[in-house]
Design a protein around this motif. Structure first.
Motif, short mmCIF file in Angstrom:
data_model
loop_
_atom_site.label_atom_id
_atom_site.label_comp_id
_atom_site.label_asym_id
_atom_site.label_seq_id
_atom_site.Cartn_x
_atom_site.Cartn_y
_atom_site.Cartn_z
N SER A 106 53.22 33.82 44.64
CA SER A 106 52.81 35.15 44.20
C SER A 106 51.30 35.22 44.02
O SER A 106 50.66 36.22 44.39
N LEU A 107 50.70 34.18 43.45
CA LEU A 107 49.25 34.17 43.25
C LEU A 107 48.50 34.22 44.58
O LEU A 107 47.52 34.94 44.72
N SER A 108 48.97 33.42 45.54
CA SER A 108 48.29 33.37 46.83
C SER A 108 48.70 34.51 47.76
O SER A 108 48.08 34.73 48.79
N GLY A 168 43.85 34.72 48.10
CA GLY A 168 44.99 33.90 48.50
C GLY A 168 44.74 33.03 49.71
O GLY A 168 45.05 31.84 49.70
N TYR A 169 44.19 33.59 50.77
CA TYR A 169 44.06 32.82 52.01
C TYR A 169 43.09 31.65 51.82
O TYR A 169 43.29 30.57 52.37
N ARG A 170 42.00 31.86 51.02
CA ARG A 170 41.06 30.76 50.77
C ARG A 170 41.71 29.67 49.93
O ARG A 170 41.50 28.48 50.16
N ARG A 236 54.33 39.71 33.84
CA ARG A 236 53.82 41.06 34.09
C ARG A 236 52.44 40.99 34.73
O ARG A 236 52.14 41.72 35.67
N ARG A 237 51.58 40.10 34.22
CA ARG A 237 50.25 39.96 34.81
C ARG A 237 50.35 39.46 36.25
O ARG A 237 49.58 39.88 37.12
N LEU A 238 51.29 38.57 36.49
CA LEU A 238 51.47 38.05 37.85
C LEU A 238 51.88 39.17 38.79
O LEU A 238 51.40 39.24 39.94
N SER A 239 52.75 40.06 38.33
CA SER A 239 53.15 41.20 39.15
C SER A 239 51.96 42.12 39.43
O SER A 239 51.83 42.66 40.54
#
Length: 356
Positions: A106-108, A168-170, A236-239
């Motif tokens: 999710s982060l990336s 994300g890609y980096r 929630r922050r991740l979303s």
């Protein structure tokens, strides 16, 4: 002629709202709750089957009676002392791997952004190997080495990926490079180790539940008890971060601070799982994707991914024992073969859809 029709029955809401007396409110999607419940039941069933497998074979009914203190003669020692640590260790490690995989993907914002691909799992493995081979450490020291190695790798990858924020890609590209460097380090450690330590470390590096005891279970349980509530609190922050930093900031979320907390907790879960069961491959990669296909829900799906990870590791361990007729075959061999087939299937689907 008028035909009277019965009024349509209103559909049950897809989202369940729970409010506490303190003013807190929680939103749960019914399908997500159902998937978690089904996966939990499936994990419990696989646990019972695994506890009954071995030279002293027990039926599921006998295993359940043994767990309640009414089993056949000698079954209590076999189930609760010999087999239970192995099964619980795999269940807890898979739970942690599945949740950490959901956090990192999710982060990336990349399905390949799992900790075993972007280097965080490799960092935890390198730290644990230094503790095993160089320091000849025990379970607790190995866990400390895994956490230190994972956090150091996460810190280095985060700094190298920083360019007016982390995208994300980096993060994925630099993480892949870090994983290659750390693989060279682990190879060097194998060369420098004596034959006994090298053989022990090689088995551990595949991902194995052989010989796991209650100390390993405590390591995995500690990671889950401490870090899972933190991840759930940050969901929630991740979303919000999935929508982009600008959108998250507009909704009141500090992107970089939230990202650092999520990286730290996800790395901690990965490291504790690696310390408890070794770097079992493909679980953190496949569990979030499979969970999302079941829930059909957008967002991180951290809890369904965690339960899916637990089911995958437990099922792989049961398969390893069934195929080999003993507990010698490492569980990582089964997850590696299944993960390769899963990747081939994903590539075939992408090619048929024209996205590849």
């Amino acid at each position: 002629m008028n035909v009277l029709r019965a009024p349509a029955r209103p559909k049950a809401p897809a989202v369940l709202m729970v409010r506490t007396r303190g003013g807190l409110s929680f939103r749960f999607r019914r399908r997500v709750l159902l998937v978690c419940a089904v996966l939990a039941v499936l994990g419990a069933a696989l646990t019972v089957l695994s506890l009954g497998m071995g030279a002293y074979e027990l039926s599921p009914a006998e295993v359940v009676r043994t767990l309640f203190g009414d089993g056949p003669p000698g079954a209590d020692f076999v189930v609760n002392e010999l087999r239970m640590p192995r099964v619980l260790d795999g269940l807890l490690a898979g739970f942690a791997m599945g949740m950490s995989g959901a956090v990192f993907q999710s982060l990336s914002r990349n399905p390949l952004g799992s900790p075993d691909i972007i280097g965080f799992g490799s960092g935890a493995s390198a730290g644990a190997l230094i503790a095993i081979i160089v320091l000849e450490a025990g379970t607790v020291q190995t866990a400390v080495g895994a956490v230190a190695g994972g956090l150091a790798t996460a810190f280095a990858v985060y700094l190298l990926a920083w360019q007016r924020g982390v995208h994300g890609y980096r993060l994925v590209l630099i993480g892949i490079g870090a994983s290659a460097v750390l693989s060279s380090l682990t190879s060097y450690l194998f060369i420098r180790a004596d034959i006994g330590k090298a053989a022990e470390a090689a088995t551990w590096m595949i991902g194995s539940l052989n010989g796991r005891g209650w100390s390993d279970v405590r390591v995995a349980a500690l990671g889950i008890v401490v870090l899972v509530p933190v991840v759930l609190g940050l969901t929630r922050r991740l979303s919000m971060l999935e929508m982009g930093d600008e959108a998250a900031a507009a909704l009141g979320v500090a992107p970089e601070r939230s990202r650092v907390w999520l990286l730290a907790t996800g790395t901690g879960l990965t490291a504790m799982a690696v310390a408890a069961a070794g770097p079992i491959p493909f679980v953190a990669l496949a569990a979030p994707q499979l969970a999302r296909r079941l829930t059909r829900s957008a967002g991180p799906n951290v809890l369904p991914a965690a339960w899916m990870g637990a089911v995958l590791v437990t099922a792989a361990d049961w398969t390893a024992q069934r195929v080999s007729g003993s507990a010698i075959l490492p569980v990582g061999v089964v997850t590696g073969v299944a993960g390769g087939l899963y990747l081939a299937w994903l590539l075939l689907l992408e090619r048929r859809s024209g996205r590849l």
